[in-house]
Design an enzyme around this catalytic site. Structure first.
Site, PDB file in Angstrom:
ATOM      1  N   LYS A  67      -1.129  13.690 -14.123  1.00  0.00           N
ATOM      2  CA  LYS A  67      -1.796  14.988 -14.001  1.00  0.00           C
ATOM      3  C   LYS A  67      -0.848  15.899 -13.235  1.00  0.00           C
ATOM      4  O   LYS A  67      -0.364  15.521 -12.164  1.00  0.00           O
ATOM      5  CB  LYS A  67      -3.124  14.871 -13.265  1.00  0.00           C
ATOM      6  CG  LYS A  67      -3.813  16.230 -13.079  1.00  0.00           C
ATOM      7  CD  LYS A  67      -5.247  16.110 -12.626  1.00  0.00           C
ATOM      8  CE  LYS A  67      -5.372  15.965 -11.136  1.00  0.00           C
ATOM      9  NZ  LYS A  67      -6.782  16.118 -10.681  1.00  0.00           N
ATOM     10  N   HIS A 138     -17.848  23.861  -4.488  1.00  0.00           N
ATOM     11  CA  HIS A 138     -17.729  23.604  -5.924  1.00  0.00           C
ATOM     12  C   HIS A 138     -17.944  22.128  -6.259  1.00  0.00           C
ATOM     13  O   HIS A 138     -18.752  21.778  -7.129  1.00  0.00           O
ATOM     14  CB  HIS A 138     -16.335  24.058  -6.364  1.00  0.00           C
ATOM     15  CG  HIS A 138     -16.054  23.853  -7.810  1.00  0.00           C
ATOM     16  ND1 HIS A 138     -16.678  24.579  -8.795  1.00  0.00           N
ATOM     17  CD2 HIS A 138     -15.218  22.998  -8.442  1.00  0.00           C
ATOM     18  CE1 HIS A 138     -16.238  24.176  -9.970  1.00  0.00           C
ATOM     19  NE2 HIS A 138     -15.350  23.222  -9.786  1.00  0.00           N
ATOM     20  N   GLN A 139     -17.236  21.248  -5.539  1.00  0.00           N
ATOM     21  CA  GLN A 139     -17.329  19.817  -5.860  1.00  0.00           C
ATOM     22  C   GLN A 139     -18.703  19.245  -5.518  1.00  0.00           C
ATOM     23  O   GLN A 139     -19.172  18.304  -6.158  1.00  0.00           O
ATOM     24  CB  GLN A 139     -16.280  19.018  -5.073  1.00  0.00           C
ATOM     25  CG  GLN A 139     -14.849  19.427  -5.323  1.00  0.00           C
ATOM     26  CD  GLN A 139     -14.327  18.962  -6.665  1.00  0.00           C
ATOM     27  OE1 GLN A 139     -14.825  17.997  -7.242  1.00  0.00           O
ATOM     28  NE2 GLN A 139     -13.346  19.664  -7.176  1.00  0.00           N
ATOM     29  N   MET A 219     -15.584  12.035   0.585  1.00  0.00           N
ATOM     30  CA  MET A 219     -14.800  12.449  -0.594  1.00  0.00           C
ATOM     31  C   MET A 219     -13.850  13.617  -0.334  1.00  0.00           C
ATOM     32  O   MET A 219     -13.011  13.927  -1.167  1.00  0.00           O
ATOM     33  CB  MET A 219     -15.759  12.828  -1.727  1.00  0.00           C
ATOM     34  CG  MET A 219     -16.733  11.745  -2.125  1.00  0.00           C
ATOM     35  SD  MET A 219     -15.921  10.213  -2.633  1.00  0.00           S
ATOM     36  CE  MET A 219     -15.002  10.750  -4.055  1.00  0.00           C
ATOM     37  N   GLY A 220     -13.987  14.286   0.811  1.00  0.00           N
ATOM     38  CA  GLY A 220     -13.200  15.506   1.022  1.00  0.00           C
ATOM     39  C   GLY A 220     -11.789  15.248   1.529  1.00  0.00           C
ATOM     40  O   GLY A 220     -10.886  16.035   1.283  1.00  0.00           O
ATOM     41  N   LYS A 226      -6.657  16.042   7.242  1.00  0.00           N
ATOM     42  CA  LYS A 226      -8.067  16.355   6.948  1.00  0.00           C
ATOM     43  C   LYS A 226      -8.966  15.271   7.548  1.00  0.00           C
ATOM     44  O   LYS A 226      -8.553  14.103   7.682  1.00  0.00           O
ATOM     45  CB  LYS A 226      -8.303  16.421   5.448  1.00  0.00           C
ATOM     46  CG  LYS A 226      -7.920  17.745   4.815  1.00  0.00           C
ATOM     47  CD  LYS A 226      -8.395  17.714   3.379  1.00  0.00           C
ATOM     48  CE  LYS A 226      -8.131  18.966   2.629  1.00  0.00           C
ATOM     49  NZ  LYS A 226      -8.484  18.794   1.211  1.00  0.00           N
TER      50      LYS A 226
HETATM   51  P1  NAD Z   1     -14.874  24.557  -1.895  1.00  0.00           P
HETATM   52  O1  NAD Z   1     -13.887  25.540  -1.330  1.00  0.00           O
HETATM   53  O2  NAD Z   1     -15.687  24.947  -3.066  1.00  0.00           O
HETATM   54  O3  NAD Z   1     -15.881  24.084  -0.740  1.00  0.00           O
HETATM   55  C1  NAD Z   1     -15.382  23.747   0.546  1.00  0.00           C
HETATM   56  C2  NAD Z   1     -16.482  23.078   1.351  1.00  0.00           C
HETATM   57  O4  NAD Z   1     -15.945  22.753   2.644  1.00  0.00           O
HETATM   58  C3  NAD Z   1     -17.686  23.985   1.612  1.00  0.00           C
HETATM   59  O5  NAD Z   1     -18.828  23.175   1.724  1.00  0.00           O
HETATM   60  C4  NAD Z   1     -17.326  24.610   2.954  1.00  0.00           C
HETATM   61  O6  NAD Z   1     -18.455  25.093   3.651  1.00  0.00           O
HETATM   62  C5  NAD Z   1     -16.715  23.420   3.653  1.00  0.00           C
HETATM   63  N1  NAD Z   1     -15.833  23.783   4.751  1.00  0.00           N
HETATM   64  C6  NAD Z   1     -14.857  24.721   4.735  1.00  0.00           C
HETATM   65  N2  NAD Z   1     -14.265  24.778   5.947  1.00  0.00           N
HETATM   66  C7  NAD Z   1     -14.892  23.862   6.742  1.00  0.00           C
HETATM   67  C8  NAD Z   1     -14.746  23.462   8.088  1.00  0.00           C
HETATM   68  N3  NAD Z   1     -13.822  24.001   8.878  1.00  0.00           N
HETATM   69  N4  NAD Z   1     -15.573  22.499   8.566  1.00  0.00           N
HETATM   70  C9  NAD Z   1     -16.513  21.931   7.763  1.00  0.00           C
HETATM   71  N5  NAD Z   1     -16.699  22.277   6.486  1.00  0.00           N
HETATM   72  C10 NAD Z   1     -15.893  23.232   5.980  1.00  0.00           C
HETATM   73  O7  NAD Z   1     -14.010  23.253  -2.188  1.00  0.00           O
HETATM   74  P2  NAD Z   1     -14.330  22.065  -3.194  1.00  0.00           P
HETATM   75  O8  NAD Z   1     -13.655  22.350  -4.481  1.00  0.00           O
HETATM   76  O9  NAD Z   1     -15.785  21.769  -3.152  1.00  0.00           O
HETATM   77  O10 NAD Z   1     -13.496  20.867  -2.525  1.00  0.00           O
HETATM   78  C11 NAD Z   1     -13.937  20.278  -1.312  1.00  0.00           C
HETATM   79  C12 NAD Z   1     -12.911  19.290  -0.829  1.00  0.00           C
HETATM   80  O11 NAD Z   1     -12.815  18.195  -1.743  1.00  0.00           O
HETATM   81  C13 NAD Z   1     -11.489  19.844  -0.723  1.00  0.00           C
HETATM   82  O12 NAD Z   1     -10.993  19.489   0.558  1.00  0.00           O
HETATM   83  C14 NAD Z   1     -10.730  19.131  -1.800  1.00  0.00           C
HETATM   84  O13 NAD Z   1      -9.362  18.934  -1.473  1.00  0.00           O
HETATM   85  C15 NAD Z   1     -11.470  17.820  -1.870  1.00  0.00           C
HETATM   86  N6  NAD Z   1     -11.305  17.076  -3.146  1.00  0.00           N
HETATM   87  C16 NAD Z   1     -11.188  15.737  -3.082  1.00  0.00           C
HETATM   88  C17 NAD Z   1     -11.042  15.008  -4.239  1.00  0.00           C
HETATM   89  C18 NAD Z   1     -10.939  13.509  -4.192  1.00  0.00           C
HETATM   90  O14 NAD Z   1     -10.656  12.902  -5.224  1.00  0.00           O
HETATM   91  N7  NAD Z   1     -11.196  12.879  -3.079  1.00  0.00           N
HETATM   92  C19 NAD Z   1     -11.005  15.660  -5.473  1.00  0.00           C
HETATM   93  C20 NAD Z   1     -11.168  17.042  -5.519  1.00  0.00           C
HETATM   94  C21 NAD Z   1     -11.326  17.745  -4.338  1.00  0.00           C
END
Ligand code: NAD
Length: 321
Positions: A67, A138-139, A219-220, A226
């Site tokens: 990817k 979003h996720q 998952m984040g 992070k």
């Molecule tokens: P998004 O920008 O749509 O949402 C971000 C989320 O994080 C929101 O709920 C927001 O309120 C919260 N947030 C932002 N700053 C914060 C802080 N300082 N403290 C606590 N919460 C906070 O992003 P998304 O597309 O939903 O992605 C969320 C996370 O998932 C990203 O970090 C992304 O890298 C990660 N991700 C992980 C995988 C995986 O396979 N593990 C895959 C895709 C995305």
């Protein structure tokens, strides 16, 4: 070469197909039939973009490829397209010829949601009824929709750093006909299953804010630095992951390892539970924690699955290449 454009993915790919693909590849990773290549991730010095490659080879599913993509922070404002952009390339493992090019944006959300879902299937208590969410971006909506299919949940609770985003969770709960309640972090003790999916760089959830018997999917955290949960929670829990090397370096376990609270030997592959070589949850009171870091093989698995569906429906674009 076959092309499956991004615009076709929503009508082709189902949560069920994504679940099966990810469960299968986690199992193949644990039985060493599949492995991920080292990840490349570069700040390219243009448009503040982060660009990279995640690849691997699954000998069981015969999926080879990568990817390519990343994060372009100005996309939405400048071009009206989403900031995360990715494309999956599949190659024929017998010849090295390119087989398919597949839109990877929606697939990324589906494969990430499938990972936590697979962990819930194999590690959560059968009688889990309350699901708690940390994160409402979003996720999070994809995560919640997929998770609701794994147990007979009767309530959704949620906390988010930006409370104004909580209606995103409410909407998914409404779709499923379930009540939703916004709670403080202490209120998450009511959850039997928890999912954290945020971009946080500090621990949000403390170890004592999780009840015995809970399954939590973190998952984040997919990058160095992070963090979503207190490292003490990993010491309290039995820890599982998609890929141990990623969990201890870029996943949630990086912090508990650095603090000397757990060692790499305490982190188990979820695939081993799927294969039956690890027993998984040992008791009703045990806390299980899945550190989902996201691996390239997940992307290849869902892309291979969507190519198959596209071929069946005759909607691929074929290019002489
Ligand atoms: P998004 O920008 O749509 O949402 C971000 C989320 O994080 C929101 O709920 C927001 O309120 C919260 N947030 C932002 N700053 C914060 C802080 N300082 N403290 C606590 N919460 C906070 O992003 P998304 O597309 O939903 O992605 C969320 C996370 O998932 C990203 O970090 C992304 O890298 C990660 N991700 C992980 C995988 C995986 O396979 N593990 C895959 C895709 C995305």
């Amino acid at each position: 070469m076959l092309i499956v454009p991004e615009r076709e993915i929503a009508d082709l790919m189902t949560r069920g197909a994504a679940f099966d693909a990810v469960e299968g590849v986690f199992a193949a990773m644990a039985s060493q039939d599949a492995y991920n290549f080292p990840v490349i991730r570069e700040a390219i010095g243009h448009e503040d973009a982060l660009y990279g490659f995640k690849g691997g080879f699954d000998k069981a599913g015969m999926a080879l490829g990568l990817k390519a993509g990343g994060y372009w922070p100005n996309n939405l404002e400048k071009h009206g397209i989403i900031n995360h952009q990715s494309t999956v390339f599949l190659f024929d493992p017998d010849t090295g010829r390119v087989r398919a090019m597949v839109g990877g944006n929606l697939l990324t959300a589906l494969r990430t949601a499938a990972a936590s879902s697979v962990s819930i299937k194999h590690l959560a208590r059968e009688d889990a009824r309350v699901i708690g969410m940390i994160g409402a971006g979003h996720q999070a909506t994809f995560q919640l929709r997929a998770a609701l299919e794994q147990r007979t949940f009767d309530k959704v609770i949620g906390w988010n750093f930006h409370p104004e985003m909580l209606p995103n969770l409410q909407k998914v709960a409404d779709e499923a006909g379930l009540p939703f309640e916004a709670v403080e972090l202490d209120g998450l003790r009511a959850a039997d299953v928890l999912i954290s999916i945020t971009s946080s760089f500090d621990a949000i959830l403390k170890a004592d804010q999780v009840s015995p018997g809970t399954h939590i999917a973190c998952m984040g955290t997919d990058t160095k630095g992070k963090q979503e949960v207190d490292p003490a929670l990993l010491a309290r829990a039995t820890v599982f992951t998609d890929e141990v090397a990623q969990s201890v370096s870029i996943g949630e376990a990086q912090h508990a390892i650095a603090a000397g609270l757990i060692t790499e030997a305490d982190v188990h592959q979820l695939g081993a539970v799927i294969n039956g070589t690890h027993t998984g949850r040992g008791s009703e009171d045990e806390i299980t924690l899945f550190d989902g870091t996201g691996v390239g093989l997940q992307d290849l698995a869902v892309a291979a699955s969507v190519v198959e569906l596209a071929v069946q429906k005759g909607i691929t674009i074929e290019v002489d290449f």
